[in-house]
Design a protein around this motif. Structure first.
Motif, mmCIF file in Angstrom:
data_model
loop_
_atom_site.group_PDB
_atom_site.id
_atom_site.type_symbol
_atom_site.label_atom_id
_atom_site.label_comp_id
_atom_site.label_asym_id
_atom_site.label_seq_id
_atom_site.Cartn_x
_atom_site.Cartn_y
_atom_site.Cartn_z
ATOM 1 N N ASP A 1 -8.159 -3.536 -4.320
ATOM 2 C CA ASP A 1 -8.928 -3.737 -5.522
ATOM 3 C C ASP A 1 -8.091 -5.132 -5.616
ATOM 4 N N ALA A 2 -7.086 -5.969 -4.608
ATOM 5 C CA ALA A 2 -7.023 -7.541 -4.275
ATOM 6 C C ALA A 2 -5.322 -7.618 -5.811
ATOM 7 N N ALA A 3 -4.844 -6.638 -5.918
ATOM 8 C CA ALA A 3 -3.891 -6.427 -6.496
ATOM 9 C C ALA A 3 -2.551 -6.876 -6.315
ATOM 10 N N TRP A 4 -2.901 -6.816 -5.054
ATOM 11 C CA TRP A 4 -1.413 -7.653 -4.717
ATOM 12 C C TRP A 4 -1.844 -7.590 -3.143
ATOM 13 N N ALA A 5 -0.673 -8.982 -2.537
ATOM 14 C CA ALA A 5 -1.303 -9.036 -0.774
ATOM 15 C C ALA A 5 0.399 -9.078 0.023
ATOM 16 N N MET A 6 0.568 -9.484 0.982
ATOM 17 C CA MET A 6 1.922 -9.352 1.514
ATOM 18 C C MET A 6 1.664 -10.229 2.640
ATOM 19 N N GLU A 7 1.978 -10.638 3.943
ATOM 20 C CA GLU A 7 2.072 -11.214 4.443
ATOM 21 C C GLU A 7 3.342 -10.228 5.235
ATOM 22 N N THR A 8 3.085 -9.685 6.404
ATOM 23 C CA THR A 8 4.521 -9.326 6.988
ATOM 24 C C THR A 8 5.122 -9.133 7.969
ATOM 25 N N THR A 9 6.439 -9.523 8.705
ATOM 26 C CA THR A 9 6.831 -10.574 9.488
ATOM 27 C C THR A 9 7.186 -8.946 10.635
ATOM 28 N N SER A 10 7.782 -8.157 10.272
ATOM 29 C CA SER A 10 8.425 -7.261 11.662
ATOM 30 C C SER A 10 7.712 -5.641 11.295
ATOM 31 N N LEU A 11 6.794 -5.432 10.672
ATOM 32 C CA LEU A 11 6.466 -4.421 9.999
ATOM 33 C C LEU A 11 4.885 -4.547 10.340
ATOM 34 N N LYS A 12 4.643 -3.033 10.974
ATOM 35 C CA LYS A 12 2.846 -3.605 10.661
ATOM 36 C C LYS A 12 2.155 -3.458 9.640
ATOM 37 N N PRO A 13 1.230 -3.732 8.936
ATOM 38 C CA PRO A 13 0.753 -3.973 7.934
ATOM 39 C C PRO A 13 0.522 -2.861 7.449
ATOM 40 N N GLU A 14 -0.292 -1.852 8.091
ATOM 41 C CA GLU A 14 -0.201 -0.764 7.452
ATOM 42 C C GLU A 14 1.236 0.205 7.188
ATOM 43 N N THR A 15 1.579 0.288 8.376
ATOM 44 C CA THR A 15 3.057 0.711 7.628
ATOM 45 C C THR A 15 3.608 0.123 6.711
ATOM 46 N N PHE A 16 3.566 -0.666 6.331
ATOM 47 C CA PHE A 16 4.232 -1.699 4.879
ATOM 48 C C PHE A 16 3.309 -1.015 3.496
ATOM 49 N N ALA A 17 2.261 -1.167 4.225
ATOM 50 C CA ALA A 17 1.208 -0.277 3.280
ATOM 51 C C ALA A 17 1.342 1.716 2.770
ATOM 52 N N THR A 18 1.958 2.195 3.329
ATOM 53 C CA THR A 18 2.270 3.211 3.579
ATOM 54 C C THR A 18 4.120 3.703 2.680
ATOM 55 N N LEU A 19 4.544 2.447 2.782
ATOM 56 C CA LEU A 19 6.063 2.650 2.404
ATOM 57 C C LEU A 19 5.867 1.882 1.100
ATOM 58 N N VAL A 20 4.869 1.328 0.391
ATOM 59 C CA VAL A 20 4.241 0.729 -0.949
ATOM 60 C C VAL A 20 4.039 2.174 -1.663
ATOM 61 N N GLN A 21 3.220 3.102 -0.911
ATOM 62 C CA GLN A 21 2.775 4.035 -1.036
ATOM 63 C C GLN A 21 4.143 5.249 -1.903
#
Length: 85
Positions: A10-30
């Motif tokens: 929903d474009a409420a947030w965006a994040m650039e990851t440096t060490s984690l895979k983007p899908e891992t970071f999204a799961t961590l947020v959830q």
């Protein structure tokens, strides 16, 4: 691992990851949202709360933990943790 970019659906947030895979970071947020649910707090605040885990030192453990979480979700018929109801 190179940097990755992740944006919410929903474009409420965006994040650039440096060490984690983007899908891992999204799961961590959830996971953070599921453990500490607040209907009036947007995902962008959870992103800030878990951003500290996106480090080279923490990444192997976080990646392994999220992989195990996804495996459990798949064992229950879901594609991943993010796809659970």
């Amino acid at each position: 691992m190179g940097a990755g970019f992740l944006a919410s659906g929903d474009a409420a947030w965006a994040m650039e990851t440096t060490s984690l895979k983007p899908e891992t970071f999204a799961t961590l947020v959830q996971v953070a949202r599921d453990i500490y649910p607040h209907d009036k707090v947007g995902d962008e605040y959870y992103v800030v709360a878990v951003k500290g885990y996106d480090t080279a030192d923490a990444a192997p453990g976080i990646e392994a933990g999220i992989a195990a979480l996804n495996a459990t979700a798949q064992g229950k018929g879901n594609a991943s943790y993010l796809d659970t109801a």
